[in-house]
Enzyme design. Structure first.
Site, PDB file in Angstrom:
ATOM      1  N   LYS A 233       0.829  -1.218   0.000  1.00 14.29           N
ATOM      2  CA  LYS A 233       0.000   0.000   0.000  1.00 14.29           C
ATOM      3  C   LYS A 233       0.862   1.268   0.000  1.00 14.29           C
ATOM      4  O   LYS A 233       0.509   2.262  -0.639  1.00 14.29           O
ATOM      5  CB  LYS A 233      -0.938   0.026   1.209  1.00 14.29           C
ATOM      6  CG  LYS A 233      -1.778  -1.232   1.395  1.00 14.29           C
ATOM      7  CD  LYS A 233      -2.714  -1.515   0.247  1.00 14.29           C
ATOM      8  CE  LYS A 233      -3.712  -2.594   0.633  1.00 14.29           C
ATOM      9  NZ  LYS A 233      -4.518  -3.096  -0.466  1.00 14.29           N
ATOM     10  N   CYS A 277     -15.291  -6.712   0.516  1.00 15.88           N
ATOM     11  CA  CYS A 277     -16.346  -6.661  -0.508  1.00 15.88           C
ATOM     12  C   CYS A 277     -16.106  -7.671  -1.630  1.00 15.88           C
ATOM     13  O   CYS A 277     -16.736  -7.587  -2.687  1.00 15.88           O
ATOM     14  CB  CYS A 277     -16.458  -5.256  -1.087  1.00 15.88           C
ATOM     15  SG  CYS A 277     -17.098  -4.055   0.090  1.00 15.88           S
ATOM     16  N   LYS A 279     -13.077  -8.621  -3.388  1.00  8.52           N
ATOM     17  CA  LYS A 279     -12.207  -8.292  -4.523  1.00  8.52           C
ATOM     18  C   LYS A 279     -11.474  -9.529  -5.039  1.00  8.52           C
ATOM     19  O   LYS A 279     -11.456  -9.798  -6.237  1.00  8.52           O
ATOM     20  CB  LYS A 279     -11.212  -7.208  -4.094  1.00  8.52           C
ATOM     21  CG  LYS A 279     -10.669  -6.409  -5.246  1.00  8.52           C
ATOM     22  CD  LYS A 279     -10.200  -5.012  -4.897  1.00  8.52           C
ATOM     23  CE  LYS A 279      -8.958  -4.966  -4.093  1.00  8.52           C
ATOM     24  NZ  LYS A 279      -9.053  -4.742  -2.696  1.00  8.52           N
ATOM     25  N   THR A 280     -10.842 -10.270  -4.114  1.00  5.25           N
ATOM     26  CA  THR A 280     -10.089 -11.460  -4.538  1.00  5.25           C
ATOM     27  C   THR A 280     -11.035 -12.498  -5.134  1.00  5.25           C
ATOM     28  O   THR A 280     -10.716 -13.138  -6.143  1.00  5.25           O
ATOM     29  CB  THR A 280      -9.296 -12.039  -3.345  1.00  5.25           C
ATOM     30  OG1 THR A 280      -8.416 -11.021  -2.850  1.00  5.25           O
ATOM     31  CG2 THR A 280      -8.456 -13.234  -3.764  1.00  5.25           C
ATOM     32  N   ASN A 396      -8.168 -10.617  10.605  1.00 11.56           N
ATOM     33  CA  ASN A 396      -7.315 -10.074   9.534  1.00 11.56           C
ATOM     34  C   ASN A 396      -6.132 -11.007   9.233  1.00 11.56           C
ATOM     35  O   ASN A 396      -5.112 -10.573   8.712  1.00 11.56           O
ATOM     36  CB  ASN A 396      -6.802  -8.673   9.916  1.00 11.56           C
ATOM     37  CG  ASN A 396      -6.184  -7.938   8.727  1.00 11.56           C
ATOM     38  OD1 ASN A 396      -6.685  -8.008   7.608  1.00 11.56           O
ATOM     39  ND2 ASN A 396      -5.075  -7.253   8.954  1.00 11.56           N
ATOM     40  N   ARG A 398      -3.765 -13.589   7.343  1.00  9.18           N
ATOM     41  CA  ARG A 398      -3.382 -13.439   5.938  1.00  9.18           C
ATOM     42  C   ARG A 398      -2.673 -14.668   5.383  1.00  9.18           C
ATOM     43  O   ARG A 398      -2.084 -15.448   6.115  1.00  9.18           O
ATOM     44  CB  ARG A 398      -2.427 -12.240   5.804  1.00  9.18           C
ATOM     45  CG  ARG A 398      -3.048 -10.900   6.170  1.00  9.18           C
ATOM     46  CD  ARG A 398      -3.920 -10.374   5.063  1.00  9.18           C
ATOM     47  NE  ARG A 398      -4.628  -9.149   5.421  1.00  9.18           N
ATOM     48  CZ  ARG A 398      -5.109  -8.305   4.526  1.00  9.18           C
ATOM     49  NH1 ARG A 398      -4.959  -8.525   3.233  1.00  9.18           N
ATOM     50  NH2 ARG A 398      -5.760  -7.228   4.909  1.00  9.18           N
ATOM     51  N   GLU A 528     -22.130 -16.197  -9.560  1.00  8.12           N
ATOM     52  CA  GLU A 528     -23.290 -15.635 -10.271  1.00  8.12           C
ATOM     53  C   GLU A 528     -23.046 -14.183 -10.700  1.00  8.12           C
ATOM     54  O   GLU A 528     -23.766 -13.653 -11.552  1.00  8.12           O
ATOM     55  CB  GLU A 528     -24.556 -15.722  -9.402  1.00  8.12           C
ATOM     56  CG  GLU A 528     -24.926 -17.127  -8.945  1.00  8.12           C
ATOM     57  CD  GLU A 528     -25.255 -18.103 -10.080  1.00  8.12           C
ATOM     58  OE1 GLU A 528     -25.442 -17.652 -11.235  1.00  8.12           O
ATOM     59  OE2 GLU A 528     -25.308 -19.320  -9.808  1.00  8.12           O
TER      60      GLU A 528
END
EC number: 4.1.1.32
Length: 618
Positions: A233, A277, A279-280, A396, A398, A528
């Site tokens: 980031k 949300c 993304k991956t 969180n 990873r 979907e």
């Protein structure tokens, strides 16, 4: 900066293949400040990786997983105080406060340099300073950039080897005078002579600092993730976004995927979603039953660098070489391709350990194992969880995994020229108001959609709606400069491309998370979502219909291919409808954002808002 106290300078051990005098002088300066016991130049080899992993196993930082279950894989567990990005300790130290803008933490650069000078003085005593050269993007790509991270953490070195193109070959590209982004990192826990180290060194005082004008990154006190892996980031978004502003390109918090139709036509899409949300999952989407012949391939799952190409179109690369993904919630059901990527050569952080030496996290299987060692090293059973609410894996937690292992990896993922983007998608997590999918009528309306997108931060409690946090372009924590200037940069880039006669990518807004009266998600999501993607691609080709809304264009029920899915027109109405009273309230929330950003807000955005209001009144 504080004058380093006098000590015998450490040997730099510069390899003869390093020819960059400016880089060597910088390493010498930082070594004089931080006073490590030794300096090691990382070559990125497998031998180096294996040696450092073994060193961390011996030191208790990592444990080797059962090779029969996860070949060449490790589990690291962090200090409980060092588990996530620290937004309140992240600073943009631009020369002028207004260049950081109201959405960033600003500190005066000279004062910050003095603070950090004191903290870094002797910070690496008793430790090794690793020189980690890395390329963000394929080596030698016209879109790529080079960084060098100086770190006292072997955990950083091995993760950077997976996440970036790291090692000796970077110096061939850098040459004797190439540009690089200097990154300095310390866990902030020097060791006195004879002092025993701890498994996860860190410091309660944390600073993650960016100097946009000089393209520098300094990070102190954390060994974790985005705080310590400075290519991610810090460089790939915060510093790169300011480079893009100055040089006419974009650094975005976006996945990139390829979609090939049954007829063999290939499209490329970049999509921005805030964390949590999907993304991956979207980047590794598997088309559902009934959509045979469609194929989705993965170029990147988190970050896109996008530059205008010689053909006038926007070309994107994934600047990373690995995935640093959130483990909880990832399963064979939710993301088959991610699970297949995690079979070998993975570093897991803060997940749970099974009795047979494998890993587990919440959501991996429907039924948890009978016994685990949790991420804090304590016994965990389903009964303990039921009684205390304690999670086996940190929320969180990873995985760090090589992108090349992903079964859906796109053959063009390392193309140095990047791939031409056909569409941008923006989406947040909203239980009401925002429709399943909307196409912007033009670039400006698309920028408005992305600028005003938001996600609910809290789960609905006692019927209360979640609090919406505006997250423009999913870049709120990652934009390295004034957010209003960032909107303006997008608008200007669109205008510049239009003037050259280039075809601009279409812009879409999606929301997979509308809920029905029962409080459950209406749209089935996951694979979907391909049906929505197919409608977008049909729009690009002029093959799919759409209905004008107050806010862009949405599909009618018959515009979506429902083959293989039972989804009634009533349900579709629940996810696509525009509720005018809710939208009036929504526009008031947009005003709050625009008021916060008023000082430099481009006039196109309030004008677009007025046009939406007029359409609502018509």
């Amino acid at each position: 900066m504080n004058k380093p106290s006098e000590v015998k300078p450490v040997a730099l051990n510069v390899p003869d293949y390093v020819k960059h005098s400016g880089l060597i002088a910088w390493v010498e300066r930082i070594a004089a400040l931080t006073k490590p016991d030794r300096v090691v130049w990382c070559d990125g080899s497998q031998e180096e990786y294996d040696r450092l992993c073994e060193q961390m196993v011996q030191g208790g930082t990592m444990r080797r997983l059962n090779p029969a279950k996860r070949a060449n894989s490790y589990l690291a567990c962090s200090d409980p105080s060092d588990v996530a990005r620290v937004e309140d300790r992240t600073f943009i130290c631009s020369e002028r406060e207004e260049d950081a803008g109201p959405t960033n933490n600003w500190a005066a650069p000279q004062a910050m340099r003095e603070t950090l000078g004191g903290l870094f003085d002797g910070a690496m005593r008793g430790r090794t300073m690793y020189v980690v050269p890395f390329s963000m993007g394929p080596l030698g790509s016209p879109i790529a950039h080079i960084g060098v991270e100086l770190s006292d953490s072997p955990y950083v070195v091995v993760n950077m080897r997976i996440m970036t193109r790291m090692g000796r070959k970077v110096f061939d590209v850098l040459g004797s005078d190439g540009a690089f982004v200097p990154c300095v990192h310390s866990v902030g826990m020097p060791l006195a002579e004879g002092q025993q180290d701890v498994a996860w060194p860190c410091n309660p005082t944390k600073y993650i600092v960016h100097y946009p004008e000089t393209r520098e990154i300094w990070s102190f006190g954390s060994g974790y993730g985005g705080n310590a892996l400075l290519g991610k980031k810090c460089f790939a978004l915060r510093i790169a976004s300011t480079m893009g502003r100055d040089e006419g390109w974009l650094a975005e918090h976006m996945l990139i995927l390829g979609v090939t139709s049954p007829k063999g036509r290939k499209y490329h899409v970049a999509a921005a979603f805030p964390s949590a949300c999907g993304k991956t999952n979207f980047a590794m989407l598997i088309p559902p039953h009934g959509m045979d012949g469609w194929k989705v391939t993965t170029i990147g799952d988190d970050i896109a660098w996008i530059k205008p190409g010689p053909d006038g179109r926007l070309h994107a690369i994934n600047p990373e070489a690995g995935y640093f993904g959130v483990a909880p919630g990832t399963s064979e059901k939710t993301n088959f391709n991610a699970m297949a990527t995690l079979k070998a050569n993975v570093i897991f952080t803060n997940v749970a350990l099974t009795d047979d030496g494998d890993v587990w996290w919440e959501g991996m299987t429907d039924t948890p194992p009978a016994h685990l060692i949790d991420w804090q090293g304590q016994d965990w059973t389903p009964a303990i969880a039921a009684e205390t609410g304690r999670k086996a894996a940190h929320p969180n937690a990873r995985f760090t995994a090589p992108a090349a292992q992903c079964p859906s990896i796109d053959p063009e993922w390392e193309n140095p020229k990047g791939v031409a983007i056909d569409a941008f998608i923006f989406g947040g997590r909203r239980s009401t108001t925002v429709p399943l999918v909307t196409e912007a009528r033009n670039w400006v309306e698309g920028v408005y959609m992305a600028a005003t997108m938001g996600s609910e931060t809290t789960a609905a409690a006692a019927g209360q709606q979640g609090v919406v946090r505006r997250d423009p372009f999913a870049m709120l924590p990652f934009c390295g400069y004034n957010m209003s200037d960032y909107f303006d940069h997008w608008l200007k880039l669109g205008r510049r491309l239009e003037e050259t006669g280039a075809t601009l990518p279409r812009i879409y807004c999606v929301n997979w998370f509308r809920k029905g009266p029962d409080g459950k998600f209406v749209w089935p999501g996951f694979g979907e979502n391909m049906r929505v993607l197919r409608w977008m691609l049909g729009r690009l080709d002029g093959q799919a219909g759409g209905v004008d809304q107050v806010f862009g264009i949405s599909p009618a029920y018959g515009d979506i291919d429902w083959t293989g899915l039972e989804f009634s027109p009533d349900k579709f109405e629940q996810v696509i409808s525009v509720d005018l009273p809710a939208w009036r309230a929504e526009l008031a929330l947009h005003d709050e954002l625009f008021t916060q950003l008023a000082a430099r807000l481009p006039e196109d955005l309030p004008l677009t808002r007025t046009a939406i209001e007029r359409r609502m009144a018509a």
